[in-house]
Scaffold this motif. Sequence first.
Motif, PDB file in Angstrom:
ATOM      1  N   ALA A 403      61.220  55.290  62.377  1.00 43.35           N
ATOM      2  CA  ALA A 403      62.631  55.646  63.746  1.00 43.35           C
ATOM      3  C   ALA A 403      62.538  55.015  64.635  1.00 43.35           C
ATOM      4  CB  ALA A 403      61.869  56.826  64.218  1.00 43.35           C
ATOM      5  N   THR A 404      62.021  53.787  64.385  1.00 46.53           N
ATOM      6  CA  THR A 404      62.312  52.580  65.819  1.00 46.53           C
ATOM      7  C   THR A 404      63.195  51.395  64.901  1.00 46.53           C
ATOM      8  OG1 THR A 404      60.665  51.311  64.594  1.00 46.53           O
ATOM      9  CG2 THR A 404      59.299  52.696  66.125  1.00 46.53           C
ATOM     10  N   ALA A 405      63.518  51.377  63.688  1.00 43.97           N
ATOM     11  CA  ALA A 405      64.035  50.964  62.987  1.00 43.97           C
ATOM     12  C   ALA A 405      65.996  51.095  62.826  1.00 43.97           C
ATOM     13  CB  ALA A 405      63.983  50.981  61.429  1.00 43.97           C
ATOM     14  N   GLN A 406      66.561  50.574  63.124  1.00 44.17           N
ATOM     15  CA  GLN A 406      67.966  50.603  63.219  1.00 44.17           C
ATOM     16  C   GLN A 406      68.406  51.044  61.782  1.00 44.17           C
ATOM     17  OE1 GLN A 406      70.404  49.819  65.963  1.00 44.17           O
ATOM     18  NE2 GLN A 406      71.918  51.254  64.698  1.00 44.17           N
ATOM     19  N   GLY A 407      69.109  51.682  61.555  1.00 46.74           N
ATOM     20  CA  GLY A 407      69.795  52.320  60.622  1.00 46.74           C
ATOM     21  C   GLY A 407      68.954  53.679  60.183  1.00 46.74           C
ATOM     22  N   LYS A 408      69.134  54.282  58.538  1.00 45.16           N
ATOM     23  CA  LYS A 408      68.385  55.502  57.890  1.00 45.16           C
ATOM     24  C   LYS A 408      67.380  54.778  56.641  1.00 45.16           C
ATOM     25  CE  LYS A 408      72.511  58.268  58.246  1.00 45.16           C
ATOM     26  NZ  LYS A 408      73.897  59.433  58.132  1.00 45.16           N
ATOM     27  N   THR A 409      66.357  56.080  56.738  1.00 44.91           N
ATOM     28  CA  THR A 409      65.789  55.747  56.093  1.00 44.91           C
ATOM     29  C   THR A 409      65.068  56.367  55.203  1.00 44.91           C
ATOM     30  OG1 THR A 409      63.884  53.856  57.461  1.00 44.91           O
ATOM     31  CG2 THR A 409      63.216  54.760  55.792  1.00 44.91           C
ATOM     32  N   LEU A 410      65.077  56.884  54.102  1.00 42.60           N
ATOM     33  CA  LEU A 410      64.616  58.002  53.349  1.00 42.60           C
ATOM     34  C   LEU A 410      63.191  57.473  52.772  1.00 42.60           C
ATOM     35  CD1 LEU A 410      65.216  60.391  51.652  1.00 42.60           C
ATOM     36  CD2 LEU A 410      66.480  58.548  49.403  1.00 42.60           C
ATOM     37  N   ILE A 411      62.502  58.860  53.395  1.00 48.79           N
ATOM     38  CA  ILE A 411      60.836  58.511  52.799  1.00 48.79           C
ATOM     39  C   ILE A 411      60.897  59.909  51.836  1.00 48.79           C
ATOM     40  CG2 ILE A 411      58.706  59.045  53.336  1.00 48.79           C
ATOM     41  CD1 ILE A 411      59.813  58.296  55.958  1.00 48.79           C
ATOM     42  N   HIS A 412      59.728  59.029  50.717  1.00 51.13           N
ATOM     43  CA  HIS A 412      60.462  60.647  49.303  1.00 51.13           C
ATOM     44  C   HIS A 412      58.681  60.543  49.149  1.00 51.13           C
ATOM     45  CE1 HIS A 412      60.385  61.792  44.994  1.00 51.13           C
ATOM     46  NE2 HIS A 412      60.774  62.640  45.775  1.00 51.13           N
ATOM     47  N   ASP A 413      58.347  62.008  49.218  1.00 47.62           N
ATOM     48  CA  ASP A 413      56.741  62.259  49.405  1.00 47.62           C
ATOM     49  C   ASP A 413      56.297  63.285  48.563  1.00 47.62           C
ATOM     50  OD1 ASP A 413      53.557  62.397  50.010  1.00 47.62           O
ATOM     51  OD2 ASP A 413      53.822  62.889  52.395  1.00 47.62           O
ATOM     52  N   TRP A 414      56.075  62.615  46.939  1.00 45.39           N
ATOM     53  CA  TRP A 414      56.514  63.112  46.119  1.00 45.39           C
ATOM     54  C   TRP A 414      54.813  63.904  45.667  1.00 45.39           C
ATOM     55  CZ3 TRP A 414      53.235  61.361  42.665  1.00 45.39           C
ATOM     56  CH2 TRP A 414      52.528  59.870  42.219  1.00 45.39           C
ATOM     57  N   VAL A 415      54.008  63.504  46.385  1.00 47.25           N
ATOM     58  CA  VAL A 415      51.938  63.706  45.849  1.00 47.25           C
ATOM     59  C   VAL A 415      52.419  65.179  46.353  1.00 47.25           C
ATOM     60  CG1 VAL A 415      50.681  63.323  45.822  1.00 47.25           C
ATOM     61  CG2 VAL A 415      51.980  61.690  45.723  1.00 47.25           C
ATOM     62  N   TYR A 416      51.971  65.343  47.690  1.00 51.41           N
ATOM     63  CA  TYR A 416      52.311  66.390  47.983  1.00 51.41           C
ATOM     64  C   TYR A 416      53.431  68.394  48.358  1.00 51.41           C
ATOM     65  CZ  TYR A 416      48.128  63.180  49.890  1.00 51.41           C
ATOM     66  OH  TYR A 416      46.763  63.039  49.505  1.00 51.41           O
ATOM     67  N   ASP A 417      53.381  68.998  48.504  1.00 48.53           N
ATOM     68  CA  ASP A 417      54.255  69.784  48.345  1.00 48.53           C
ATOM     69  C   ASP A 417      54.219  70.185  50.005  1.00 48.53           C
ATOM     70  OD1 ASP A 417      53.663  69.876  46.333  1.00 48.53           O
ATOM     71  OD2 ASP A 417      52.576  71.821  46.574  1.00 48.53           O
ATOM     72  N   ASN A 418      53.689  69.765  51.197  1.00 50.99           N
ATOM     73  CA  ASN A 418      54.182  70.051  52.194  1.00 50.99           C
ATOM     74  C   ASN A 418      54.342  69.022  53.190  1.00 50.99           C
ATOM     75  OD1 ASN A 418      54.133  72.530  52.125  1.00 50.99           O
ATOM     76  ND2 ASN A 418      51.662  73.468  52.539  1.00 50.99           N
ATOM     77  N   ARG A 419      53.975  67.607  53.341  1.00 56.06           N
ATOM     78  CA  ARG A 419      53.761  66.713  54.153  1.00 56.06           C
ATOM     79  C   ARG A 419      55.008  66.889  54.712  1.00 56.06           C
ATOM     80  NH1 ARG A 419      49.788  62.114  53.363  1.00 56.06           N
ATOM     81  NH2 ARG A 419      51.405  60.847  51.696  1.00 56.06           N
ATOM     82  N   ALA A 420      55.802  66.330  54.655  1.00 56.25           N
ATOM     83  CA  ALA A 420      56.982  65.770  53.976  1.00 56.25           C
ATOM     84  C   ALA A 420      58.248  66.742  56.049  1.00 56.25           C
ATOM     85  CB  ALA A 420      58.129  65.589  53.403  1.00 56.25           C
ATOM     86  N   ILE A 421      57.245  67.682  55.623  1.00 54.79           N
ATOM     87  CA  ILE A 421      58.206  69.474  56.622  1.00 54.79           C
ATOM     88  C   ILE A 421      56.939  68.703  57.818  1.00 54.79           C
ATOM     89  CG2 ILE A 421      57.456  71.507  57.227  1.00 54.79           C
ATOM     90  CD1 ILE A 421      57.510  72.047  53.969  1.00 54.79           C
ATOM     91  N   TYR A 422      56.155  68.207  57.680  1.00 58.64           N
ATOM     92  CA  TYR A 422      54.936  67.885  58.873  1.00 58.64           C
ATOM     93  C   TYR A 422      55.595  66.705  59.345  1.00 58.64           C
ATOM     94  CZ  TYR A 422      51.932  70.916  57.022  1.00 58.64           C
ATOM     95  OH  TYR A 422      51.107  72.776  56.475  1.00 58.64           O
ATOM     96  N   LEU A 423      56.085  65.981  59.104  1.00 56.31           N
ATOM     97  CA  LEU A 423      56.795  64.689  59.292  1.00 56.31           C
ATOM     98  C   LEU A 423      58.291  65.426  60.840  1.00 56.31           C
ATOM     99  CD1 LEU A 423      56.568  62.495  56.547  1.00 56.31           C
ATOM    100  CD2 LEU A 423      55.449  62.320  58.630  1.00 56.31           C
ATOM    101  N   THR A 424      58.481  66.192  60.247  1.00 54.33           N
ATOM    102  CA  THR A 424      59.883  66.764  61.152  1.00 54.33           C
ATOM    103  C   THR A 424      60.042  67.327  62.727  1.00 54.33           C
ATOM    104  OG1 THR A 424      59.831  68.464  60.349  1.00 54.33           O
ATOM    105  CG2 THR A 424      61.054  66.981  58.601  1.00 54.33           C
ATOM    106  N   ASP A 425      58.068  67.299  63.246  1.00 52.78           N
ATOM    107  CA  ASP A 425      57.739  67.650  64.116  1.00 52.78           C
ATOM    108  C   ASP A 425      58.213  66.822  65.001  1.00 52.78           C
ATOM    109  OD1 ASP A 425      56.109  69.681  63.153  1.00 52.78           O
ATOM    110  OD2 ASP A 425      54.243  69.495  63.411  1.00 52.78           O
TER     111      ASP A 425
END
Length: 509
Positions: A403-425
């Motif tokens: 979020a501090t870097a210039q551009g778009k980054t795709l993060i793929h948290d394939w291990v846990y079902d819910n954790r990526a959702i919490y990142l949208t906080d």
Amino acid sequence: MADDYLVRIGKLIRDARQHRGWTQTQLAEALGTSQSAVNRIERGNQNISLEMIARIGEALDSEIVSLGYAGPMHLRVVGRRRLSGAIDVKTSKNACVALLCASLLNKGRTVLRRVARIEEVFRLLEVLNSIGVRTRWINEGVDLEIVPPAELDMESIDAEAAIRTRSIIMFLGPLLHRLDRFKLPYAGGCDLGTRTIEPHMIALRRFGLDITATDNLYHAQVERSVSPDRPIVLTERGDTVTENALLAAARHDGVTVIRNASSNYMVQDLCFFLEALGVRVDGIGTTTLTVHGVPQIDVDVDYSPSEDPVEAMSLLAAAVVTESELTIRRVPIEFMEIELAVLEEMGLDHDRSPEYPADNGRTRLVDLTVRPSKLEAPIDKIHPMPFPGLNIDNVPFFAAIAATAQGKTLIHDWVYDNRAIYLTDLNRLGGRLQLLDPHRVLVEGPTRWRAAEMMCPPALRPAVVVLLAMMAAEGTSVLRNVYVINRGYEELAERLNSVGAQIEIFRDI
């Protein structure tokens, strides 16, 4: 009813004392009374006045005791403060909880050095104490002494403490050698979606363990005639699964081969500890472990777990998002190399010292100095892999960094079902994160963080990521109910304050 209140008050006092790292004798000296009187108070066997409760609260600096109510802890964060100086990485949370479980293998005295003083450890200590294991903090509350009883009292297990930690699942491996039948409460911990124990059972059935689940309990039964007759192949290269298999193999009278094993930092620390107990383990650091078990272990052992690479990553991320120059000391570099390689490609400016050994004599440490950097989004997605890949628990910190870097980054948290959702906080704090599905999130930077008041996510690493973003935000933020952070970090707010953060701990009155 009065006796019940005395017991509850006594337990509050005991918990606050242990959290402070004091012995009963130290508290007695502060109060001008005897150790035996403190012991009676903590057991609920002595009447106690409001004046004495207030004195105890003042001595322990604990609002929990002075109010008699363990209200939730909150953090008030004044953002946009630059960090500076140096901060040490604490010992590994995940190694410490594995070693606490492993102490059940030993009939002798176990001393663990510089144990992480975190809620996860406190909950496990409550469980161990409830089944008859004697534990005490020694050397001014720095180290932990563990002495098991001849017979464990599983009927008295503290179920409330057990269900608050997923680490209780690692009691299965040691207990199958000590008991023919026993019950354990369901494992709890972070809210990270459905997590089955079937990979554990596939390994432990080979040692004769059979489990049925009813009424929020695991009912375990051990068939002594069953033992591994061929290599155990784990269906999941998980850390706790590997640790459970190691714990079961340690006292199996024979040689056990474990394949598709995790070689992560906490597994290596457990292997080093087993060697200190007299159990030979070949292949440490690889995915095939060969364990030469010994049926009886009765030794006095002294062991120092190594530092926590995930905490090191947390502190590194704190420096990045606050645009600070910070030296992070005692970083276990072997378990941070992929993360640093990715960050170098993003443009991170940093130096590292020559390597030196951890207190266990085996893990390699460095001191890492991070400086303000102009970061660019990585070309490839950020995704975890079993060690030596990018650590699963370090993935959330890349959300704040991206979020501090210039551009778009795709993060793929394939291990846990819910954790990526919490990142949208992080969007509540000005982030621009788009949830693509329960496992993938797209992060666009750079971000102008803004202050907000919000509840702590129920998962450890996303909770810390939110705290770091608050430290970077303009204005004053409030993060409510931070128990989940205290599960995995020792005095994180105080330690960040020591290098320039402004974080106030408070409770509702």
